[in-house]
Design an enzyme around this catalytic site. Structure first.
Site, PDB file in Angstrom:
ATOM      1  CG  ASP A  79     -60.444  46.593 -46.304  1.00 41.72           C
ATOM      2  OD1 ASP A  79     -61.480  46.991 -46.881  1.00 41.72           O
ATOM      3  OD2 ASP A  79     -60.087  47.027 -45.188  1.00 41.72           O
ATOM      4  CG  HIS A 138     -68.984  43.320 -46.776  1.00 40.69           C
ATOM      5  ND1 HIS A 138     -69.820  43.659 -45.741  1.00 40.69           N
ATOM      6  CD2 HIS A 138     -67.733  43.210 -46.238  1.00 40.69           C
ATOM      7  CE1 HIS A 138     -69.121  43.774 -44.625  1.00 40.69           C
ATOM      8  NE2 HIS A 138     -67.846  43.503 -44.897  1.00 40.69           N
ATOM      9  CB  SER A 240     -57.881  33.647 -48.865  1.00 41.67           C
ATOM     10  OG  SER A 240     -57.851  32.616 -49.826  1.00 41.67           O
TER      11      SER A 240
END
Length: 274
Positions: A79, A138, A240
């Site tokens: 996200d 992921h 980050s």
């Protein structure tokens, strides 16, 4: 190299975030953070179920998020906000509009010159994870991991104001570089960039990588390490950035600078030729 003051600050915050402060006080911390940052907790357990702030940062989905299983669809690994994306111009990619960085520089000395050359004039995407975002990452496609390189460094903030003023931010900051191959044999890199208050970048398949603590570079090679699209392979301990660098003609982007994306969303289409 000596520890930079940003690393010391991040370690201090990391100790606070990792500490379990007792149920009542911890619940107050968690709920305050959720409200202040505007976290959407609809896919996760309630804030009071996490024993520390770090546990809240690195929360996992209550139910798996669905995504396309078409092998040619690339999904977002996280996200995030797309702060920049587009074509690599020879060795240069955009940090932010008007400010470029060297692809060779961000990959460092642990990546071979031939591997660096393979992404000249390729494609890049910068994913910025804010403190309100889901912090796990992921695999964006079915992929083979060839190498992992840890480069210690500074931990400057990676938000938009910092991107605009700090030259070579992605090169200065600590990072973990994964050199990968697609199922079509195309080379690409996923670069996990540390930032202020990111006490740790976890790479689940490589526990020897210890970020914001070890001050010497390290690198690891693999023969048969494969990740399937959607596999969870680690997390940031705060917001980050992930930088993705892809070989020329590996994919066609379906997103633009300024887009907010979610893990599982289709962001590109892979070319089918090897």
């Amino acid at each position: 190299m000596k520890q930079h003051f940003t690393s010391a600050l991040s370690q201090t915050f990391g100790r606070f975030a990792s500490k379990e402060h007792g149920r009542i006080f911890q619940n107050m911390i968690n709920r305050t953070y959720v409200r202040a940052m505007g976290l959407d907790m609809s896919d996760f357990e309630p804030p009071e179920s996490y024993p520390s702030l770090n546990a809240l940062f690195t929360r996992k989905f209550r139910h798996k998020r669905s995504f396309s299983h078409d092998p040619l669809d690339m999904i977002s690994p996280c996200d995030s906000l797309i702060t920049e994306c587009g074509a690599i111009n020879e060795d240069l990619a955009l940090q932010i509009k008007g400010m470029s960085y060297s692809v060779d520089g961000v990959l460092g000395e642990g990546i071979s010159s031939d591997s660096k050359k393979s992404i000249r004039n390729g494609t890049f995407v910068n994913f910025y994870l804010s403190p309100r975002d889901y912090h796990r990452y992921h695999a964006p496609i079915d992929m083979q991991v060839l190498h992992a390189v840890h480069i210690p460094g500074k931990l400057y903030p990676v938000n938009i104001p910092s991107l605009k003023k700090q030259v070579n931010l992605f090169i200065e900051n600590e990072r973990v570089i994964l050199e990968c191959l697609s199922a079509q044999g195309k080379r690409f890199f996923l670069i996990l960039v540390g930032a202020l208050n990111v006490g740790e970048m976890e790479v689940s398949f490589e526990p020897r990588i210890r970020t914001n603590s070890v001050l010497t570079p390290s690198q690891y090679s693999y023969r048969d390490l494969y990740l399937s699209k959607g596999d969870d392979f680690g997390c940031f301990r705060m917001g980050s950035t992930i930088v993705m660098l892809c070989e020329k003609e590996m994919l066609e982007l379906g997103i633009s600078t300024g887009h907010n994306v979610r893990f599982g969303q289709i962001i590109a289409r892979l070319t089918s030729s090897r």
